[in-house]
Scaffold this active site. Structure first.
Site, mmCIF file in Angstrom:
data_model
loop_
_atom_site.group_PDB
_atom_site.id
_atom_site.type_symbol
_atom_site.label_atom_id
_atom_site.label_comp_id
_atom_site.label_asym_id
_atom_site.label_seq_id
_atom_site.Cartn_x
_atom_site.Cartn_y
_atom_site.Cartn_z
ATOM 1 N N ARG A 57 146.307 46.341 -24.022
ATOM 2 C CA ARG A 57 147.449 46.285 -23.098
ATOM 3 C C ARG A 57 148.185 44.968 -23.306
ATOM 4 O O ARG A 57 147.698 43.908 -22.920
ATOM 5 C CB ARG A 57 147.016 46.402 -21.638
ATOM 6 C CG ARG A 57 148.232 46.310 -20.701
ATOM 7 C CD ARG A 57 147.951 46.752 -19.286
ATOM 8 N NE ARG A 57 147.167 45.788 -18.528
ATOM 9 C CZ ARG A 57 146.998 45.851 -17.194
ATOM 10 N NH1 ARG A 57 147.557 46.835 -16.502
ATOM 11 N NH2 ARG A 57 146.259 44.966 -16.564
ATOM 12 N N ASP B 234 149.485 48.134 -8.448
ATOM 13 C CA ASP B 234 150.914 47.874 -8.277
ATOM 14 C C ASP B 234 151.598 48.996 -7.506
ATOM 15 O O ASP B 234 152.500 48.733 -6.698
ATOM 16 C CB ASP B 234 151.570 47.686 -9.642
ATOM 17 C CG ASP B 234 151.207 46.364 -10.269
ATOM 18 O OD1 ASP B 234 151.758 45.338 -9.843
ATOM 19 O OD2 ASP B 234 150.355 46.345 -11.174
ATOM 20 N N GLU C 121 154.114 52.262 -12.291
ATOM 21 C CA GLU C 121 153.565 51.363 -11.277
ATOM 22 C C GLU C 121 154.412 51.242 -10.010
ATOM 23 O O GLU C 121 154.081 50.441 -9.133
ATOM 24 C CB GLU C 121 153.370 49.976 -11.887
ATOM 25 C CG GLU C 121 152.520 49.984 -13.148
ATOM 26 C CD GLU C 121 152.331 48.596 -13.730
ATOM 27 O OE1 GLU C 121 151.630 47.786 -13.097
ATOM 28 O OE2 GLU C 121 152.881 48.337 -14.824
#
Length: 261
Positions: free
Chosen positions: A76, A180, A154
């Site tokens: 990521r 998130d 998110e």
């Protein structure tokens, strides 16, 4: 030399449930251990951990596929940035999970950063780890076939755009970011809140309707089981630093109790 098959990408395409682990300890030794533990995929996180490119390279090397390795690496990057994407691909990451993708346009930009011209904007290097330093002769022609691109949803706005995001050619999966997303719906630090859970399940249903594999992080075992049962295809069932934190405190607690302390 042949381009390695991306087992994780294949599994997502076939809809086979994949058990994952989130790795934030920035250690090639940890990467080597978890790669042979039985997980299907392991995220090497650079967004919320102090991982830099040379450290990620060491972890990818530690996870090199052999007879004992079960896990396919997923890196990521800290952002949906073509420069970061290019560098992680060049050191051999077979999969990327790209944070905070808000629209089909941003999803398309993510895919373009993983494709060589004329299909994208990835910079061309004749010799790097991804093509085994020039030994995979057809790497540039076939690389896109084995690169997995997962985008992270998110926010509520991104959630409602899943149907459009899912249509972008080259997107292999959509990952619902529970922390998130729960913050965006007004419940920071509480993804278990009913409104946060409703948003998460809304994302899953939209992915199902679009025929796109959906993933999530669920360090709580009951949550992970529930998400798999609900239809999530790829679930990270733990975080390495959380597992270490819990295990070390539990063993100390047991021995303090044994000694009456």
């Amino acid at each position: 030399m042949k381009l390695p098959v991306n087992a994780f990408k294949r599994a997502l395409k076939e809809g086979r449930p994949q058990i994952g682990l989130w790795s934030m300890l920035c250690s090639n030794i940890v990467a080597e251990i978890v790669a042979t533990a039985g997980f299907d995929w392991v995220v090497i996180d650079t967004e919320h951990s102090p991982n830099e490119l040379p450290m990620v390279l060491q972890q990818l090397q530690a996870m090199q596929i052999d007879a004992n390795t079960t896990a396919t690496p997923v890196v990521r990057p800290a952002w949906n940035d073509p420069v970061l994407i290019k560098r992680f691909l060049d050191i051999g990451s077979p999969n990327l999970i790209l944070p905070f993708v808000q629209s089909a346009e941003e999803a398309a930009q993510a895919v373009a950063a993983t494709r060589y011209p004329p299909h994208g904007i990835r910079g061309v290097s004749g010799s790097q780890r991804a093509n085994r330093y020039g030994l995979i002769a057809d790497y540039h022609a076939k690389a896109s076939e084995e690169i997995g691109v997962i985008v992270q949803v998110e926010t509520r706005a991104a959630l409602e755009r899943i149907p459009e995001i899912a249509k972008v050619d080259g997107i292999d999966g959509i990952f619902i970011g529970p922390a998130d997303l729960s913050a965006d719906v007004g419940h920071l630090g509480n993804p278990a809140h009913p409104e946060a859970q409703a948003a998460i399940m809304r994302g899953l249903e939209l992915c199902k309707a679009a025929g796109k594999p959906c993933g999530i992080l669920a360090p709580n075992e009951d949550d992970a089981r529930r998400y798999f049962d609900a239809g999530f295809t790829f679930v990270a069932v733990g975080v390495d630093q959380g597992l270490l934190t819990k295990a070390t405190r539990e063993i100390v607690k047991r021995f303090r109790s044994h000694l009456g302390r």
